[in-house]
Design an enzyme around this catalytic site. Structure first.
Site, PDB file in Angstrom:
ATOM      1  N   GLU A 331       0.832  -1.208   0.000  1.00  0.00           N
ATOM      2  CA  GLU A 331       0.000   0.000   0.000  1.00  0.00           C
ATOM      3  C   GLU A 331       0.864   1.253   0.000  1.00  0.00           C
ATOM      4  O   GLU A 331       1.764   1.388   0.839  1.00  0.00           O
ATOM      5  CB  GLU A 331      -0.868   0.051   1.254  1.00  0.00           C
ATOM      6  CG  GLU A 331      -1.737  -1.154   1.497  1.00  0.00           C
ATOM      7  CD  GLU A 331      -2.319  -1.147   2.911  1.00  0.00           C
ATOM      8  OE1 GLU A 331      -3.268  -1.898   3.148  1.00  0.00           O
ATOM      9  OE2 GLU A 331      -1.816  -0.402   3.777  1.00  0.00           O
ATOM     10  N   CYS A 332       0.596   2.155  -0.883  1.00  0.00           N
ATOM     11  CA  CYS A 332       1.166   3.497  -0.899  1.00  0.00           C
ATOM     12  C   CYS A 332       2.688   3.481  -0.769  1.00  0.00           C
ATOM     13  O   CYS A 332       3.398   3.255  -1.746  1.00  0.00           O
ATOM     14  CB  CYS A 332       0.508   4.361   0.170  1.00  0.00           C
ATOM     15  SG  CYS A 332       0.693   6.136  -0.119  1.00  0.00           S
ATOM     16  N   GLY A 333       3.240   3.704   0.430  1.00  0.00           N
ATOM     17  CA  GLY A 333       4.683   3.665   0.586  1.00  0.00           C
ATOM     18  C   GLY A 333       5.269   2.330   0.186  1.00  0.00           C
ATOM     19  O   GLY A 333       6.353   2.265  -0.414  1.00  0.00           O
ATOM     20  N   GLY A 435      -0.766  -0.755  -4.845  1.00  0.00           N
ATOM     21  CA  GLY A 435      -1.315   0.512  -5.313  1.00  0.00           C
ATOM     22  C   GLY A 435      -1.249   1.563  -4.230  1.00  0.00           C
ATOM     23  O   GLY A 435      -0.880   1.283  -3.079  1.00  0.00           O
TER      24      GLY A 435
END
EC number: 6.3.5.11
Length: 464
Positions: A331-333, A435
């Site tokens: 996720e993200c990072g 993502g």
């Protein structure tokens, strides 16, 4: 069933009013009195709960109505809150601020949903009679407002008695004390919010000083009495979960670069049968042994891009594992870590895991911010095509190819008639979700189950 749970919600007219400072001061003061508070945060916030956790040495929890709905919020409030003497909930943003221009998923809605008395933390610097106007306006917008008291922040001891009398006379609401302005107790901010608790070397000293100020300036006995006046909490039946055999080990990135996780989401993976194994992509040389899954959460990898890049053996291990089909959530990072390169705040690009071909770069602004609903466009690790999950995005760094296996749609606020914004995002295969959108496994227990089952199957096949 109805359960007794003393509780308070600390709210504010807006961000920057000092909610986190007052919450930490209150938590530490209660601990100093040998009480056992349990801390919560309203909404999708990772950083403020880190400060709560630093105070109590036990994990703070998030209560998010968009993710969890009313029944799960009440259940998690009771399940976690009953382990202590009272629950202290820190609101998000302004008290009434929810989705868009509406109140949905706001701290106000959380207070109403849980029957929790709200205490307004009001920044009174530079105010006199206008202090009463601020409080009166907050109480008048909705009836009942749920605001049962006020704490005055950034007020001098000399001015406080007069401000207290003014507010109580003009509004009829009780003032439960004050905290003075103390620059030495302030916490710095950066993109996405405050700096994280682990980055503040003298945080313990700050917390001890805040507790002293709280003991001197807050009506702690009155706040405890208010917490005990909360009505019984309506608690729904707890959802029954399957117990997945094999106790699969899931490696969870936990260090200064990756620290954005929902505590209850991690607990759910464990309740489903997983063993969570923390590791550091910054410091460890390779992934933990005998794992069946990998969870790369959010955080600030851009601030540690050089260290992450120089740990070549870990980058190669992650690339090899993901390419081999190790069930992975990034996720993200964590998604940025899987890119070809990642730029640091100075703009220097550092090699990353190279699972995806893009460069993570600083856009200079907050992109695709807020709650979304993700609809899977293809079958994958989290669910079949058509599956929908609540999520949220908030990031300054972006990539040229963020994926197109999900359709993200902003929720309606119930006030404006504008068409919700939509965009494509994320990668979804039978073994991978990657993502920018952050997930909360408690909001998608079937997806959590699929992840743990996939980890168990991988463990049995590849690491018997």
């Amino acid at each position: 069933m109805k359960q007794t749970l003393p509780r308070l919600l600390l709210c504010a007219p807006g961000s920057g009013s000092g909610k986190t400072t007052v919450t930490c001061a209150l938590l530490q003061a209660l601990l100093n009195r040998k009480l056992r508070p349990v801390a919560f945060k309203s909404g999708p916030d990772y950083i403020d709960p880190m400060f709560h956790t630093e105070v109590m040495d036990t994990r703070s929890r998030n209560l998010d109505l968009f993710f969890l709905g009313e029944a799960r919020v009440r259940n998690l409030l009771w399940t976690n809150g009953r382990t202590g003497d009272l629950a202290v909930i820190e609101g998000a943003m302004g008290y009434y601020d929810g989705i868009g221009m509406g109140e949905r998923a706001s701290a106000y809605q959380l207070a109403r949903t849980t029957g929790t008395p709200a205490v307004l933390v009001a920044d009174m610097k530079g105010k006199a009679l206008s202090a009463a106007a601020t409080v009166a306006g907050m109480m008048a917008l909705r009836q009942p407002s749920g605001i049962a008291g006020v704490i005055l922040n950034r007020v001098s001891p000399m001015l406080y008695p007069r401000l207290k009398d003014c507010i109580e006379r003009e509004t009829g609401v009780k003032v439960y004390g004050f905290l003075p302005q103390k620059p030495e107790c302030m916490v710095e901010s950066r993109h996405l919010g405050l700096v994280t608790a682990g980055e503040i070397g003298d945080l313990r000293e700050k917390l001890n000083k805040l507790a002293e100020l709280a003991e001197e300036g807050l009506d702690l006995d009155g706040l405890l009495e208010l917490a005990r006046s909360a009505p019984p909490l309506e608690v729904p039946e707890e959802e029954k979960l399957p117990q997945i055999p094999g106790r699969p080990r899931i490696a969870v990135a936990r260090d200064e670069a990756f620290c954005f996780y929902y505590a209850d989401g991690l607990d759910l993976l464990e309740r489903l049968g997983a063993e969570l194994v923390p590791f550091s992509p910054v410091k460890d040389q390779t992934l933990p042994e005998r794992i069946g899954g990998l969870y790369l959460g959010g955080g600030y990898p851009e601030l540690y891009a050089k260290a992450l890049s120089q740990n070549t053996s870990m980058r190669e291990a992650v690339l090899k594992a993901v390419q081999a089909g190790l069930p992975t959530v990034a996720e993200c990072g964590g998604f940025l870590y899987l890119q070809k390169t990642l730029a640091d705040p100075e703009g220097r690009a550092w090699p990353m895991c190279n699972v995806f071909p893009s460069e993570g770069h600083n856009t200079g602004r907050l992109g695709r911010f807020g709650y979304v609903t993700l609809t899977a466009q293809r079958d994958g690790l989290l669910g079949p095509a058509g599956s929908a999950f609540p999520a949220h995005e908030f990031h300054y760094w972006d990539v040229d190819a963020p994926g197109s296996d999900f359709r993200a749609e902003k929720p309606r606020d119930g006030v404006t008639n504008t068409k919700p914004r939509q965009w494509d995002c994320g990668y979804h295969t039978t073994t991978l979700y990657a993502g920018f959108p952050h997930l909360h496994f408690c909001a998608m227990p079937q997806a959590a189950e699929r992840f743990v089952r996939a980890a168990a199957a991988w463990r049995q096949t590849h690491n018997p």
